[in-house]
Design an enzyme around this catalytic site. Structure first.
Site, PDB file in Angstrom:
ATOM      1  N   LYS A 139      -8.259  -0.186  -4.130  1.00  0.00           N
ATOM      2  CA  LYS A 139      -7.083  -0.807  -3.500  1.00  0.00           C
ATOM      3  C   LYS A 139      -5.977  -0.997  -4.602  1.00  0.00           C
ATOM      4  O   LYS A 139      -6.191  -1.594  -5.617  1.00  0.00           O
ATOM      5  CB  LYS A 139      -7.376  -2.059  -2.670  1.00  0.00           C
ATOM      6  N   SER A 141      -4.567  -4.863   5.173  1.00  0.00           N
ATOM      7  CA  SER A 141      -3.997  -4.033   4.103  1.00  0.00           C
ATOM      8  C   SER A 141      -4.696  -3.431   3.315  1.00  0.00           C
ATOM      9  O   SER A 141      -4.402  -2.466   2.452  1.00  0.00           O
ATOM     10  CB  SER A 141      -3.463  -5.275   3.210  1.00  0.00           C
ATOM     11  N   SER A 164      -7.853  -8.150   6.437  1.00  0.00           N
ATOM     12  CA  SER A 164      -7.763  -6.975   5.670  1.00  0.00           C
ATOM     13  C   SER A 164      -8.976  -6.186   5.430  1.00  0.00           C
ATOM     14  O   SER A 164      -8.820  -4.923   5.037  1.00  0.00           O
ATOM     15  CB  SER A 164      -6.550  -7.113   4.510  1.00  0.00           C
TER      16      SER A 164
END
Length: 473
Positions: free
Chosen positions: A85, A160, A184
Site C-alpha cells: 500500500k 483506502s 479500509s
C-alpha cells in the site's frame, strides 16, 4: 502443475508457495507471470502506481531460486510477489501517500509490515493506489487519479486499500497489505469480491507511528480467499516491543488449518443498526442467515447498542488528522484536500474535557460489546450500506433518501466496529442484480482474529461466491 501465466496468477498464495518449494514452478516463472498480468490489466484499473524495475524484480526472483537450489528456504513467502500500500514506507521505492506533498518521496527505511514481508522471503513488486493521505473509501488522488472496480470499471473499488485489493483481484499479485481506520481492509474487499480482515489493534504492529497507543488504525492483509488471508497474517502478526499495544502472541498459529465445527455457536444477525441501507445490500446479507444455520450456528436477530460510536470515531479521527497535518496547513494548505482541512479544523475545536468524556463513552461502548459478545460469539452485518458507486462520485451524499452529513457518513457500518476495536473481516457473499459484489462482515470477540477467520472460512467454503473472477481479466 501450473503451465500458463494465467493459471499461476490465480493460484492460491499457499499453493504458489508449495509449488515453488517443490520446484514445480520457479520464483522467476511466478514473477514473469505477474509482470505479464500487470502489463495486460493495470492500464484498465490503475491499481499499481509505482512498479519496481523489472530487471531488479527478476534478479530478486532468481536469487530466491538460487537460495532454494542450495537448500535455503527464505520463509513462508519465499519468492512470492507482494503489493504494498502506498501509505506504507518502502526503502528505495517511492511512497507518495497519494499526496502532492510527497509525490517524490523515497524513504530510506521499510516500515515494520514491509520488513516482515521481506523477512518471510517476499519480493515487493510495487506500490498500490490510495486516496489522498488515505482519507475516504474511494481511491483517487491528484497524482495518479482513480482506481477502478475490476467487476465494473465505471465504479469505485472502495478505499483506502483500493489499489491493493484490485491488484490481487486481477491477479497482479497473490497478496497485498493494507490498513484500516474506518473500513479500509473491509470495504474494498466488499466492493471487489475479495477477502480482508481488520485485525485487532496490536495484532500487526503499526511501526513507525507517532501515536503508539492509538487503536483506530491497524495494518493487515487482503487476499482472494480466507486461507491466503490467514496465511499472510501469520507473517504480518506477532509481538513487537516498539508497539506499546502489541499483542504478545506469535503470528505462526494463523497458518494452521482453518476448519472448525460451528455447531451450537451463537451468532447475532443485524437488524438495521438505526442506519439507512441500500435494500439490495441489506437483503443480500440477511439472506445469508440460512448459510450460518446450515453450518450449525444458532442465529438470532440482535445487535449491540452502538450509541456514541459515531461521535467517538469522528473525534479521534479529527484529533489524529490534526496531529498529522495541522502544522502543514499553514505552509502547504493548497496541496491538501478539503477532507484534511475539515478534519484539522474540527480537531482544533476539541478540548481536553470533551475528549475525556468521549473516551468514557467509547469505553462504555466497548463494555456493551463485551456483554453482547458474552451472549453471541459473532455479529454479522454488511460491510457497507451501499453498492459500489460511480468512480467519478467522491462519496455517496444520500442513502435511501437520508442525507449524508460528511464524506464518510456512508461508512458507519464499518467504522462503528473500528471505534469498538473488535476484529472484523469482509468475505464475499453475493452479487447485486447489476452484477456488483456484496461482502458480509463478520465481527468477533476482543482479540479473536482466529475465530473470525475460521467462521469466514466456513462461510466461504459453504458459498463459493469468491470464485467469480472480475470482468477485466
Amino acid at each position: 502443475m501450473p503451465h500458463s501465466s494465467d493459471e499461476i496468477c490465480f493460484m492460491r498464495a499457499v499453493d504458489m508457495v508449495d509449488a515453488i518449494r517443490s520446484k514445480k514452478v520457479s520464483a522467476r516463472e511466478v514473477m514473469q507471470a505477474h509482470l505479464k498480468q500487470i502489463h495486460q490489466v493495470n492500464a484498465k484499473v490503475n491499481a499499481m502506481v509505482t512498479l519496481v524495475d523489472e530487471d531488479e524484480l527478476m534478479a530478486q526472483a532468481a536469487a530466491a531460486d538460487e537460495a532454494l537450489a542450495k537448500g535455503q528456504w527464505l520463509g513462508p513467502l519465499h519468492g512470492l510477489p507482494v503489493a504494498v500500500k502506498d501509505l506504507h514506507e518502502t526503502r528505495g521505492i517511492r511512497t507518495t501517500f497519494g499526496s502532492p506533498l510527497h509525490k517524490d518521496y523515497v524513504p530510506d527505511f521499510d516500515c515494520r509490515v514491509v520488513q516482515r514481508e521481506k523477512e518471510a522471503g517476499a519480493i515487493v513488486v510495487g506500490k498500490t493506489n490510495v486516496p489522498e493521505v488515505g482519507l475516504g473509501s474511494q481511491t483517487f488522488n491528484p497524482i495518479f487519479g482513480a482506481t477502478h472496480n475490476p467487476y465494473d470499471t465505471t465504479k469505485t473499488c472502495g478505499g483506502s486499500t483500493g489499489g491493493g485489493v484490485v491488484a490481487v483481484a486481477c491477479g497482479m499479485a497473490p497478496l497485498a497489505d493494507g490498513s484500516d481506520m474506518g473500513g479500509s481492509l473491509r470495504n474494498p474487499p466488499n466492493f471487489c469480491n475479495m477477502v480482508g480482515i481488520r485485525t485487532s489493534p496490536g495484532r500487526v504492529p503499526n511501526v513507525p507511528t507517532s501515536l503508539g497507543w492509538f487503536t483506530l488504525s491497524v495494518p493487515g492483509p487482503v487476499a482472494r480467499n480466507v486461507t491466503d488471508c490467514a496465511y499472510f497474517l501469520s507473517v504480518l502478526a506477532g509481538y513487537d516491543h516498539h508497539s506499546p499495544i502489541s499483542i504478545e502472541q506469535p503470528g505462526s498459529p494463523f497458518a494452521q488449518t482453518l476448519g472448525r465445527s460451528f455447531k451450537g455457536v451463537r451468532v447475532a444477525m443485524f437488524k438495521d443498526m438505526g442506519l439507512p441501507w441500500d435494500p439490495e445490500v441489506k437483503s443480500a446479507v440477511q439472506a445469508q442467515r440460512k448459510v450460518f444455520e446450515e453450518l450449525g450456528c444458532i442465529v438470532e436477530e440482535a445487535e449491540p447498542d452502538f450509541t456514541d460510536a459515531n461521535e467517538a470515531f469522528l473525534a479521534w479521527r479529527h484529533w489524529s488528522v490534526e496531529l498529522a497535518y495541522g502544522d502543514l496547513i499553514a505552509t502547504h494548505g493548497d496541496e491538501l484536500n478539503e477532507y484534511v482541512h475539515w478534519h484539522v479544523e474540527e480537531g482544533r475545536k476539541l478540548t481536553g474535557p470533551y475528549l475525556s468524556r468521549i473516551e468514557a463513552k467509547r469505553t462504555a461502548l466497548y463494555q456493551r460489546l463485551c456483554n453482547f459478545k458474552g451472549e453471541y460469539e459473532f455479529f454479522i452485518l454488511p460491510v457497507n450500506q451501499v453498492l459500489p458507486f460511480d468512480v467519478n462520485t467522491r462519496y455517496p451524499t444520500e442513502i435511501a433518501g437520508v442525507k449524508m452529513e460528511n464524506y464518510m457518513a456512508w461508512m458507519k457500518s464499518a467504522y462503528f466496529i473500528s471505534a469498538a476495536g473488535n476484529p472484523a473481516m469482509s468475505v464475499p457473499c453475493a452479487f447485486s442484480s447489476g452484477g456488483l459484489p456484496i461482502g458480509i462482515q463478520i465481527v468477533g470477540r476482543h482479540h479473536d482474529d482466529w475465530g473470525v477467520l475460521q467462521l469466514g472460512y466456513a462461510f466461504e467454503q459453504a458459498t463459493g461466491i469468491g470464485r467469480r473472477r472480475p470482468v477485466v481479466v
